[in-house]
Design an enzyme around this catalytic site. Structure first.
Site, short mmCIF file in Angstrom:
data_model
loop_
_atom_site.label_atom_id
_atom_site.label_comp_id
_atom_site.label_asym_id
_atom_site.label_seq_id
_atom_site.Cartn_x
_atom_site.Cartn_y
_atom_site.Cartn_z
CG ASP A 129 -11.14 0.49 2.13
OD1 ASP A 129 -10.10 0.71 2.71
OD2 ASP A 129 -12.50 0.58 2.67
CG ASP A 178 -7.06 -1.49 4.49
OD1 ASP A 178 -6.85 -1.90 5.65
OD2 ASP A 178 -7.71 -1.54 3.65
CG ASP A 186 -9.97 -4.17 4.33
OD1 ASP A 186 -9.94 -4.90 5.57
OD2 ASP A 186 -10.43 -3.37 4.11
#
Length: 800
Positions: free
Chosen positions: A694, A698, A504
């Site tokens: 993080d 996600d 990400d």
């Protein structure tokens, strides 16, 4: 009719004038106290009267604290934790003497409404009970166990360590006893067989053999008691194990020697004694190695103190940390660690978070900021408000995750488990065939017996059983000590086999909250546009939202306490008096039919704002790239992994980050479900995918990936959804995590190769008569120790 001499429940002796008599189903039962009478009634009422036929107690009586529980329901509630929509509590149970006790407790609790599962470990007496708090409380669970005559108490690391210390001391006493007596026994054996007393008369020889048997007896039945008990349990439960092989070998040599002593033949007491001594030595070394392997996790467990200074009537009072509740005020002095996650009151202090964040320098925490449990207070005495109870604190959660990792098996262990399940019966058959074959050739019993004993003793399913778990134990401990948390052995193996690493962008490849670098108003002025964006983002904890809120506070803009509806990976919408307020990316605006001006070529993150269907303008944000990110991508390439950036940002921002970090490929404008779909498609093509995020939005991608890795912050989401957690907010930790997993898998393969090779070579040697029982025991003990020692090499792991 004779009156029974012992209590019908606890087996303690009864006095004629001090007994309670009750008629049950036409039988007269006698009890020593009302507690035993009540426990017997509970067991009968549950339909578990078969317990009294199944049990085999070595000692009579009930433990101290039986029939009552000294723990309040409120206290026990604070120790229970959420697990899959239920509550779970860990406990230790005193008074367990045999497997029937386990059967009784598990069966009775399983029948209790509200309890979904219960497991109790016979070796450690530790149990876990999952229950529905709407139907039953933990206090009622404890009361149900106490009513049976056992003494439950909450599990704690101190209690577990005390149990480990007791196990070590008991093993040491048994080994020292066996070693001392075996040395004496070898003196008799040298005198008998070395020719030192050549010409010894039969009477003296018989006396020396008698002394040898006398010395060997405590070695076999005291020092060797754990093997004998384990063998008996394996027979009773129809589950043959390693202890059965040892017991058969030792008892065969011992009882043969007793027969030879009675009828004037050669005795082999030294064989039975030395086998026990050498195997105890192996167990002692193995136990020591396991204690060393646990060092990393023990360090985590010891970071958070067991006691705290709780403010009561304005004065600090020392209490158990487990009794703290959210909202309590605690005092933490310089040099003390924070026992729970807490918010500083009054003023700030410097704290050392190096074990949690990897940052070696002290960090200044101001009043109102959160300090994680385990952090060391350095500069000033402070007051702090408890945020979470001890069981839910950050340190408790990562320590619990590290402990639970050791119970999850790696797939590579499956082969060893399948072999071990048939290994012991197969060895017993080989030993029997060896004895019969040699007897048919030699027509005398001594050598055939010794060869059969060698087969029983030299076989080592322990090496097979230890090959994988020991390596995982060491690896998870080493990783935990470095802030790398693997969810289990399966995660370690999967991490070692990865082919693609996906990342990400925000909060993963970038560091800190993005900063607003430019405000581009369209129909309003810049201050009004910033105020609208901050209002929309007020209820979000996303890094972009925090960046916008920080800029608004700098400009003196008051942010109203309102929260909009978040659309993950797209934006947020909020109903206001002026109409629907939107803040998000281009795709989010298009979804709501908002027409945007022609895109300007920029590599910044864009947050567009619209109100009542009218476009208001755009904010451009930029977050600093992690300085370690390019080097980490280069390491990934060197390890043979293809790298991929998956982001919800627009293509120009994604391309800029990919170019600066040398990432192989990127995909932009992706919602969380799009990232998960992309990962699923790669896996269908045969790739094994690592997803690094993080932990904020996600979750779908982290769950879909072969290995989901959340880093930094130590967020609840990160710990809940990931297979691999990097506690330190540093992307560099990913490289040693992958290296540690690969090295662990390599060591597991070495251990399994050694374990299989050893048994394939040692068994034919013993069966062919080329390995005496004493050397067979030495080889067997050495085999287990070698596997453990090889795994301990992981403790020297340094990584990148």
């Amino acid at each position: 009719m004779d009156r029974p001499a012992t209590c019908s429940h606890c087996n303690l002796p009864l006095a004629d004038n001090d007994r309670i008599v009750e008629m049950v189903d036409g039988r007269e039962l006698h009890f020593c106290c009302q507690g035993c009478r009540g426990a017997h009634a509970v067991i009968r009422g549950a339909g578990l009267a078969a317990f009294y036929e199944k049990r085999s107690w070595d000692e009579p009586g009930t433990p101290d604290g039986a029939f009552t529980t000294a723990y309040s329901d409120e206290y026990l509630q604070s120790l229970a934790r959420e697990r899959n929509g239920e509550r779970e509590i860990s406990l230790l149970v005193s008074g367990i003497r045999c497997a029937a006790c386990i059967w009784l407790i598990e069966t009775l609790l399983a029948k209790t409404p509200g309890i979904s599962s219960v497991t109790i470990n016979y070796s450690t007496h530790r149990g876990r009970v999952c229950f529905d708090p709407k139907q039953i409380s933990p206090g009622q669970v404890f009361a149900a166990i106490a009513a049976l005559g056992y003494a439950p108490r909450p599990y704690s690391s101190d209690a577990a360590r005390a149990m480990q210390e007791q196990e070590w001391k008991t093993l040491l006493i048994r080994f020292v006893t066996a070693a001392f007596l075996s040395l004496q026994l070898m003196g008799y054996s040298i005198a008998l067989y070395g020719g030192y007393f050549r010409g010894m008369d039969p009477g003296t020889r018989h006396l020396m053999q008698g002394f040898a048997g006398l010395v060997a007896t405590p070695v076999v039945f005291f020092s060797g008691a754990p093997f004998l008990k384990g063998a008996w349990r394996s027979v009773r439960n129809l589950a043959p194990n390693m202890d059965l092989l040892i017991a058969l070998g030792v008892l065969s040599a011992y009882f043969y020697s007793l027969g030879a002593l009675a009828f004037g033949g050669e005795v082999y007491f030294e064989t039975s004694a030395m086998v026990v001594t050498l195997i105890l030595l192996g167990r002692l070394l193995e136990n020591s190695a396991r204690r060393r392997a646990m060092a990393g996790i023990d360090n985590l467990l010891r970071l958070a103190p067991d006691t705290a200074w709780l403010e009561q009537d304005g004065e600090p009072v020392q209490v158990e940390a487990s009794r703290l509740r959210p909202g309590d005020v605690i005092h933490v002095r310089p040099g003390e660690r924070f026992p729970v996650d807490a918010v500083l009151l009054d003023h700030g202090t410097e704290v050392d978070e190096s074990m949690l964040t990897g940052e070696p320098e002290p960090v200044l925490k101001q009043g109102g900021e959160t300090v994680l449990s385990g952090s060391l207070n350095i500069s000033a005495a402070v007051r702090a408000r408890v945020e979470r109870p001890a069981a839910g604190s950050f340190m408790a959660r990562i320590a619990r995750m590290a402990q639970e990792a050791q119970n999850r098996k790696a797939p590579v262990q499956g082969l060893a488990d399948r072999v071990a399940s048939v290994f012991v019966p197969l060895v017993i058959l080989i030993a029997a065939a060896t004895g019969i074959s040699w007897f048919s050739v030699l027509r005398e019993p001594v050598l055939p017996l010794l060869h059969a004993v060698s087969v029983l003793v030299v076989a080592c399913p322990c090496a097979l059983g230890l090959a994988t778990p020991t390596a995982i134990l060491v690896a998870t401990g080493v990783g935990a000590g470095r802030g790398i948390l693997f969810r289990g052995g399966d995660t370690l193996e999967a991490t070692a086999r990865l082919t693609v690493a996906a990342f990400d962008k925000t909060g993963t490849l970038t560091v800190g909250d993005p900063q607003v670098v430019r405000i581009v108003p369209f129909r309003v002025d810049a201050r009004r546009l910033l105020a609208l964006a901050a209002m929309a983002e007020a209820g979000s904890s996303h890094p972009i939202a925090r960046g916008i809120q920080a800029r608004a506070r700098q400009e003196g803009i008051r942010i109203p306490a309102c929260g909009g509806t978040i659309v993950a990976g797209r934006g947020v919408h909020l109903e206001t008096r002026e109409g629907l307020l939107l803040a998000g990316n281009r795709e989010f605006m298009t979804m709501h039919g908002i027409r945007l001006p022609r895109a300007e070529t920029t590599g910044f993150t864009e947050v567009h704002v619209a109100l009542a269907g009218v476009y208001q303008g755009c904010l451009l944000l930029e977050a600093g790239l992690r300085p370690e990110a390019p080097a980490v991508m280069k390491e990934m390439e060197g390890m043979g992994l293809r790298t991929l950036l998956l982001t919800g940002d627009h293509a120009r921002a994604a391309a800029r980050i990919a170019q600066e970090t040398a990432i192989d490929d990127y995909a932009a404008g992706m919602a969380p479900q799009d990232k998960a779909a992309r990962i699923r498609a790669m896996q269908e093509e045969g790739e094994r995918v690592l997803m690094v995020g993080d932990g904020v939005n996600d979750a779908p991608a982290l769950s879909e990936a072969t290995v989901g890795c959340a880093m930094g912050s130590g967020t609840d989401m990160a710990l809940a959804t990931s297979d691999l957690v990097l506690v330190h907010d540093n992307l560099e930790q990913l490289v040693p995590a992958l290296q540690l997993a690969r090295r662990t898998l390599r060591l597991i393969r070495q251990n399994l190769f050694w374990a299989f090779t050893y048994n394939l070579v040692a068994l034919p040697l013993a069966a062919s008569g080329h390995l005496a029982p004493v050397w067979a025991a030495t080889a067997m003990a050495a085999s287990s120790v070698l596997v453990v020692a090889n795994s301990l090499r992981l403790q020297r792991f340094k990584g990148a």
